[in-house]
Design an enzyme around this catalytic site. Structure first.
Site, PDB file in Angstrom:
ATOM      1  CE  LYS A   1      -3.889   2.065   2.568  1.00  0.00           C
ATOM      2  NZ  LYS A   1      -4.782   1.905   3.740  1.00  0.00           N
TER       3      LYS A   1
ATOM      4  CB  SER B   1      -7.942   3.948   2.986  1.00  0.00           C
ATOM      5  OG  SER B   1      -7.102   3.296   3.925  1.00  0.00           O
TER       6      SER B   1
ATOM      7  CB  SER C   1      -8.359   1.096   5.867  1.00  0.00           C
ATOM      8  OG  SER C   1      -8.993   2.332   6.037  1.00  0.00           O
TER       9      SER C   1
END
Length: 480
Positions: free
Chosen positions: A70, A145, A169
């Site tokens: 990420k 997210s 997330s």
């Protein structure tokens, strides 16, 4: 190389036997990402110069295996943006602990995945680099997210990816994309090199199609780190040792607040089916109450936004990142931040700054901290008599792109069933339950356990995976 039908074990076997070389695996992975990402936009940066480690030791399960990261996790020499304009060209000169551990295990870092800006969002629509699409339906969001990591795994671009989870997330996008995702206990995995959103809530975790793959990756990244004072020195067990077990006698709590009328019927049916599966196989099902659930959303957004407003003070357009053209220093600060941050990030900075102001601190931030303590106590009480807590991950399946981005209240309420695990610092995961009969989209089944008891989370998730074999299904959005 498409990973829809691959696992870390299968890749390890192929590399060990010479059926594929590590160099070729990297080349094939990059080629597949380029092709697939034309549809889903899961990656911000693909490292086209990526090379496998030298002298690979295939006793390391991750040796030669491409892993995605990420884009709020620092990678030395590889652009790290947090999906923000203000960091659009930031190339770090140091390595996060989790990436260093992956490299020590000889994994190949293949690229950085898309996300909501600074991890603030539930749809990956606040990214400066564009929306990510859900591989099951390209008109739907992948969640957030960590939507890029989830979509990359679900589409077969990689076999596993790292994400971060501040209020859901990892789990919500895992649910929306029909994959497994685990947020470990706060302090189980080092946050050194994680771009901070809310430091008392943030936790790095793993996303993969198969439960065992996440266990293999967590085995590598978990454990003590001198550079992160919040990391526990507790011994890290072999998480794969909790797999392959039954659930007979396991005490399973189902909070009534998690099965309310707010949960879509299609979601409820799939979750109830998994609860009945556990019951039929000898688990003891107990209905319980988490009475402070109704307060978790406002409590979370006060605490998280307050911490974010402090953490994001460092982005000033001077030392790194985007710098606006300006006539003087004051204007540099003002314009760089106003142009560099997106609307959602600015909204949370303002909320946090207000909550921390002299006139509001006692009424908002201090009260939120007190409610957080009550939320933690709710969980502690339940775990006195139960091994795990289960329920839905989200009240709904993946929603349409652009359908909720302008409705902050609705978007914030997407986290209502996941926030509490971050508040309490407990491990929590999403494992696929099935497809909603009303929307045809994946439904996630949430499993939570007491602090540092990831073992029970893996045990239940693996049992469900072996029972429903959801991993055999292919996302419809990938079909030509």
């Amino acid at each position: 190389m498409n990973y829809l039908n691959e696992t870390i074990d299968s890749l390890n076997d192929k590399l060990k036997s010479g059926a594929v070389s590590a160099d070729q695996l990297v080349k094939d992975t990059i080629a597949n990402i380029k092709k697939t990402d034309e549809k889903i936009n899961a990656f911000i940066t693909v490292d086209e110069d990526a090379k496998p480690a030298e002298d690979l030791d295939f006793n390391n399960k991750l040796a030669g295996v491409p892993i995605a990261i990420k884009d709020n996790i620092i990678t030395n020499g590889l652009k790290t943006t947090a999906a923000s304009h203000i960091l659009y060209n930031f190339e770090p000169v140091y390595e996060s602990t989790v990436v260093a551990k992956l490299k020590a295990a000889q994994a190949t870092i293949i690229g950085k995945t898309n996300m909501d800006e600074f991890a603030m969002g539930s749809s990956t629509e606040t990214s400066y680099f564009g929306d990510t699409k859900n591989p099951w339906n390209l008109n739907k969001v992948p969640g957030g997210s960590s939507g890029g990591s989830a979509a990359a795994v679900a589409s077969g671009e990689v076999v596993a990816a790292l994400g971060s989870d501040t209020g859901g997330s990892i789990r919500q996008p895992a649910s929306f994309n029909g994959i497994f995702g685990i947020k470990p206990t706060y302090g189980r995995v080092s946050r050194w090199g994680l771009i901070a959103f809310a430091s008392s809530l943030d936790q790095i975790g793993v996303m993969s199609k198969r439960v065992k793959d996440s266990a293999e990756v967590l085995n590598v990244i978990a454990g003590a780190d001198d550079r992160d004072a919040t990391v526990s020195e507790k011994e890290v067990p072999d998480y794969t040792s909790f797999l392959g077990k039954d659930v007979k006698g396991l005490r399973v709590a189902v909070p009534k607040e998690y099965m309310s009328d707010a949960v879509e019927e299609g979601v409820r049916k799939e979750v109830e089916a998994q609860i009945e599966l556990l019951r039929a196989n000898g688990a003891i099902i107990n209905e319980v109450s988490l009475p402070h659930t109704k307060y978790v959303v406002p409590t979370y957004y006060i605490i998280a936004s307050s911490e974010a407003s402090a953490n994001l003070e460092r982005y000033d357009g001077i030392r790194y990142g985007y710098r606006a053209e300006a006539k003087n220093l004051d204007e540099v600060f003002l314009k760089s931040r106003s142009e560099g941050f997106g609307d959602e990030v600015k909204r949370r900075i303002m909320l946090g700054s207000f909550a921390l102001s002299a006139g509001a601190y006692d009424k908002f931030f201090l009260q939120a901290a007190k409610v957080r303590t009550l939320i933690c106590q709710d969980f502690d009480k339940i775990f006195e008599d139960n091994d795990v807590i289960v329920g839905p991950v989200s009240t709904e399946t993946a929603f349409d792109l652009n359908s909720e981005i302008s409705d902050q209240i609705k978007m914030y309420n997407n986290d209502i069933l996941t926030i509490s695990a971050n508040m309490a610092g407990i491990p929590a995961a999403s494992v696929p339950a099935g497809l909603s009969e009303t929307t045809g989209m994946p439904v996630g089944f949430q499993i939570m356990a007491k602090r540092f008891d990831e073992g029970h989370v893996f045990q239940v998730a693996d049992f469900i995976e072996r029972s429903n074999k959801f991993y055999e299904q292919t996302p419809a959005g990938l079909e030509d």
